[in-house]
Scaffold this motif. Structure first.
Motif, PDB file in Angstrom:
ATOM      1  N   GLY A 161       0.812  -1.211   0.000  1.00 36.61           N
ATOM      2  CA  GLY A 161       0.000   0.000   0.000  1.00 36.61           C
ATOM      3  C   GLY A 161       0.839   1.252   0.000  1.00 36.61           C
ATOM      4  O   GLY A 161       2.047   1.216   0.266  1.00 36.61           O
ATOM      5  N   PRO A 162       0.201   2.399  -0.293  1.00 38.47           N
ATOM      6  CA  PRO A 162       0.914   3.677  -0.382  1.00 38.47           C
ATOM      7  C   PRO A 162       1.699   4.026   0.879  1.00 38.47           C
ATOM      8  O   PRO A 162       2.731   4.685   0.803  1.00 38.47           O
ATOM      9  CB  PRO A 162      -0.202   4.699  -0.637  1.00 38.47           C
ATOM     10  N   GLN A 163       1.193   3.587   2.047  1.00 38.41           N
ATOM     11  CA  GLN A 163       1.876   3.922   3.305  1.00 38.41           C
ATOM     12  C   GLN A 163       2.523   2.695   3.955  1.00 38.41           C
ATOM     13  O   GLN A 163       2.745   2.669   5.172  1.00 38.41           O
ATOM     14  CB  GLN A 163       0.893   4.581   4.270  1.00 38.41           C
ATOM     15  N   ALA A 164       2.890   1.709   3.128  1.00 40.69           N
ATOM     16  CA  ALA A 164       3.531   0.497   3.672  1.00 40.69           C
ATOM     17  C   ALA A 164       4.831   0.847   4.386  1.00 40.69           C
ATOM     18  O   ALA A 164       5.092   0.380   5.503  1.00 40.69           O
ATOM     19  CB  ALA A 164       3.790  -0.500   2.546  1.00 40.69           C
TER      20      ALA A 164
ATOM     21  N   GLU B  48       8.055  -0.920  -4.972  1.00 42.60           N
ATOM     22  CA  GLU B  48       7.943   0.442  -4.459  1.00 42.60           C
ATOM     23  C   GLU B  48       7.057   0.499  -3.216  1.00 42.60           C
ATOM     24  O   GLU B  48       7.364   1.192  -2.244  1.00 42.60           O
ATOM     25  CB  GLU B  48       7.375   1.353  -5.561  1.00 42.60           C
ATOM     26  N   THR B  49       5.945  -0.258  -3.232  1.00 42.32           N
ATOM     27  CA  THR B  49       5.008  -0.221  -2.100  1.00 42.32           C
ATOM     28  C   THR B  49       4.705  -1.620  -1.572  1.00 42.32           C
ATOM     29  O   THR B  49       3.633  -1.872  -1.033  1.00 42.32           O
ATOM     30  CB  THR B  49       3.682   0.450  -2.523  1.00 42.32           C
ATOM     31  N   GLU B  50       5.674  -2.530  -1.713  1.00 42.79           N
ATOM     32  CA  GLU B  50       5.449  -3.908  -1.248  1.00 42.79           C
ATOM     33  C   GLU B  50       6.670  -4.413  -0.481  1.00 42.79           C
ATOM     34  O   GLU B  50       7.798  -4.344  -0.965  1.00 42.79           O
ATOM     35  CB  GLU B  50       5.174  -4.843  -2.432  1.00 42.79           C
ATOM     36  N   TYR B  51       6.400  -4.926   0.709  1.00 44.60           N
ATOM     37  CA  TYR B  51       7.453  -5.448   1.585  1.00 44.60           C
ATOM     38  C   TYR B  51       7.066  -6.838   2.070  1.00 44.60           C
ATOM     39  O   TYR B  51       5.875  -7.130   2.245  1.00 44.60           O
ATOM     40  CB  TYR B  51       7.639  -4.552   2.820  1.00 44.60           C
ATOM     41  N   MET B  52       8.078  -7.673   2.314  1.00 47.59           N
ATOM     42  CA  MET B  52       7.824  -8.957   2.965  1.00 47.59           C
ATOM     43  C   MET B  52       8.608  -8.991   4.274  1.00 47.59           C
ATOM     44  O   MET B  52       9.830  -8.806   4.291  1.00 47.59           O
ATOM     45  CB  MET B  52       8.231 -10.139   2.078  1.00 47.59           C
ATOM     46  N   VAL B  53       7.880  -9.195   5.364  1.00 49.15           N
ATOM     47  CA  VAL B  53       8.469  -9.317   6.697  1.00 49.15           C
ATOM     48  C   VAL B  53       8.579 -10.802   7.010  1.00 49.15           C
ATOM     49  O   VAL B  53       7.593 -11.530   6.917  1.00 49.15           O
ATOM     50  CB  VAL B  53       7.573  -8.622   7.751  1.00 49.15           C
TER      51      VAL B  53
ATOM     52  N   ARG C  60      -0.886  -2.201  14.668  1.00 46.68           N
ATOM     53  CA  ARG C  60      -0.163  -0.950  14.443  1.00 46.68           C
ATOM     54  C   ARG C  60      -0.503  -0.319  13.085  1.00 46.68           C
ATOM     55  O   ARG C  60      -0.144   0.833  12.831  1.00 46.68           O
ATOM     56  CB  ARG C  60       1.351  -1.198  14.577  1.00 46.68           C
ATOM     57  N   ALA C  61      -1.198  -1.067  12.219  1.00 45.44           N
ATOM     58  CA  ALA C  61      -1.553  -0.566  10.885  1.00 45.44           C
ATOM     59  C   ALA C  61      -2.736   0.401  10.924  1.00 45.44           C
ATOM     60  O   ALA C  61      -3.021   1.055   9.918  1.00 45.44           O
ATOM     61  CB  ALA C  61      -1.868  -1.733   9.960  1.00 45.44           C
ATOM     62  N   ALA C  62      -3.409   0.490  12.084  1.00 47.24           N
ATOM     63  CA  ALA C  62      -4.579   1.380  12.200  1.00 47.24           C
ATOM     64  C   ALA C  62      -4.181   2.808  11.831  1.00 47.24           C
ATOM     65  O   ALA C  62      -3.194   3.344  12.346  1.00 47.24           O
ATOM     66  CB  ALA C  62      -5.127   1.332  13.618  1.00 47.24           C
ATOM     67  N   GLY C  63      -4.933   3.393  10.904  1.00 47.22           N
ATOM     68  CA  GLY C  63      -4.668   4.768  10.498  1.00 47.22           C
ATOM     69  C   GLY C  63      -3.704   4.906   9.332  1.00 47.22           C
ATOM     70  O   GLY C  63      -3.505   6.012   8.817  1.00 47.22           O
TER      71      GLY C  63
ATOM     72  N   ALA D  28      -2.366   1.082   4.320  1.00 48.68           N
ATOM     73  CA  ALA D  28      -1.522  -0.089   4.048  1.00 48.68           C
ATOM     74  C   ALA D  28      -2.256  -1.347   4.498  1.00 48.68           C
ATOM     75  O   ALA D  28      -3.074  -1.304   5.432  1.00 48.68           O
ATOM     76  CB  ALA D  28      -0.195   0.029   4.792  1.00 48.68           C
ATOM     77  N   GLU D  29      -1.952  -2.454   3.839  1.00 47.17           N
ATOM     78  CA  GLU D  29      -2.581  -3.735   4.171  1.00 47.17           C
ATOM     79  C   GLU D  29      -1.528  -4.701   4.698  1.00 47.17           C
ATOM     80  O   GLU D  29      -0.427  -4.806   4.137  1.00 47.17           O
ATOM     81  CB  GLU D  29      -3.230  -4.334   2.907  1.00 47.17           C
ATOM     82  N   VAL D  30      -1.862  -5.373   5.792  1.00 48.80           N
ATOM     83  CA  VAL D  30      -0.996  -6.415   6.356  1.00 48.80           C
ATOM     84  C   VAL D  30      -1.634  -7.770   6.028  1.00 48.80           C
ATOM     85  O   VAL D  30      -2.781  -8.007   6.390  1.00 48.80           O
ATOM     86  CB  VAL D  30      -0.857  -6.245   7.886  1.00 48.80           C
TER      87      VAL D  30
END
Length: 373
Positions: free
Chosen positions: A64-67, A110-115, A132-135, A138-140
């Motif tokens: 997501g844009p705010q990942a 650009e907007t994708e991460y793998m933890v 912690r994603a509230a607000g 971004a999608e977990v």
């Protein structure tokens, strides 16, 4: 564990049994402990190559844009500064600074991460990231069932992998990953590992795991590649001085207590969970040095185990966190947190209380083993 309380199985489970693996319960997964001699498996990784099933690790995708902003808030590292195709070792902490888990975060786009979380903490990490994603825009996503993970580790691993892929392995730096095809199987090829050797971790769809394992096995036949279990993975990481969650890292320690304060990036913009508590921990570590994580090498043959007291002059000065016989050194070794006054490399007069007997040990700097580049 599954919701029914049964052990979970990786996509390679049947193959492990055909290979005669001794299986064990690890974080609710039925995993291979060893296939034959754990010493031989350990030595193979140090001298040629070993093949590991790590499909129990927990993959969590953040998009997501705010990942990046979410991960910068949720974790202690500067994740927004990671370039696409690179990876970073970091931690997720509680508000009080206690370590919830140590992680590797890959920036896939650009907007994708793998933890990637430890198997024992995957649910905890998923829950914390979701909360912690509230607000954040971004999608977990829980992707634990979307991947199988196979590692090939050891000095022969680049040659083995090169024979199966046209991906640019020479250009792939340590802690970087690139999409490619290995033996016809689509994979994320990461140059990471937990053994102290050069090596690769291959993230693939579970339905491709057996095919890839068999192709790697065949490609490594001539250079001594062997399947390896969790037992030698532990002795390899111990020799390499790599921390294991639940041993060197716990919720009762901050990264500064663990000597890993470098992973905390106060300079990044914005707040992050644990910032205030970690600032205090950093200041405390400067004024009153916490116990230091050191290596211990035995003078005798008795093996120390986690929880054993470290002693000097009749006083308890620390505690063993991990211990095992070292196949490479030929002696028992341990990692332990000890008082700063006894932490200097070469310190003698230190013992480990093994069932009432104070066995002599020498303090050494970590790691015990460093590969020749």
């Amino acid at each position: 564990m599954s919701s029914t309380g049964e052990l979970r199985h990786t996509a390679l489970d049947a193959l492990h049994r055909v290979l005669g693996a001794t299986m064990t319960d690890f974080a609710g997964w039925d995993m291979p402990l060893r296939y034959g001699s754990e010493r031989d498996e350990h030595t193979a990784v140090r001298t040629s190559a070993g093949l590991f099933d790590l499909s129990h690790m927990g993959e969590i995708t953040v998009t997501g844009p705010q990942a990046a902003a979410l991960l910068d808030f949720a974790l202690v590292g500067n994740i927004g500064g990671v370039k696409p195709g690179r990876a970073r070792y970091t931690m997720i902490c509680r508000a009080d600074g206690g370590i919830l888990d140590d992680l590797i975060v890959y920036r896939l786009g650009e907007t994708e991460y793998m933890v990637v979380a430890n198997a024992s903490n995957a649910q905890v990490v998923l829950d914390a990231l979701t909360e912690r994603a509230a607000g954040f825009d971004a999608e977990v996503r829980d992707d634990r069932d979307a991947y199988a993970l196979i590692a090939v580790q050891g000095p022969e691993s680049p040659g083995i992998l090169k024979s199966l892929t046209d991906a640019d392995l020479d250009g792939l730096k340590y802690y970087a990953g690139l999409p490619g095809t290995v033996a016809g199987v689509p994979a994320l090829i990461a140059r990471t590992g937990y053994t102290g050797e050069d090596g690769f971790e291959l993230f693939v769809k579970p339905e491709h795991a057996v095919e890839l394992w068999q192709a790697l096995t065949k490609a490594g036949e001539g250079v001594g590649l062997v399947p390896c279990g969790l037992s030698c993975r532990d002795t390899l990481r111990l020799e390499a001085g790599m921390p294991l969650y639940g041993h060197e890292l716990t919720t009762s320690l901050t990264p500064f207590d663990a000597g890993l304060g470098r992973v905390v990036k106060f300079e990044k913009e914005g707040d992050f969970v644990g910032r205030e508590a970690l600032r205090e921990a950093a200041a405390r570590a400067e004024s009153q040095p916490p116990r230091v994580l050191v290596g211990l090498v035995a003078e005798g043959r008795r093996v120390p185990r986690a929880g054993y007291a470290v002693v000097a002059g009749g006083e308890v000065i620390g505690e063993v966190t991990s211990g095992a016989p070292s196949p490479t050194l030929g002696k028992p070794i341990a990692m332990a947190y000890v008082d700063a006054a006894h932490a200097a490399s070469g310190t003698t007069g230190v013992g480990v209380d093994i069932r009432g007997s104070h066995e002599p040990y020498e303090v050494v700097a970590l790691p015990f083993y460093k590969r020749q580049k």
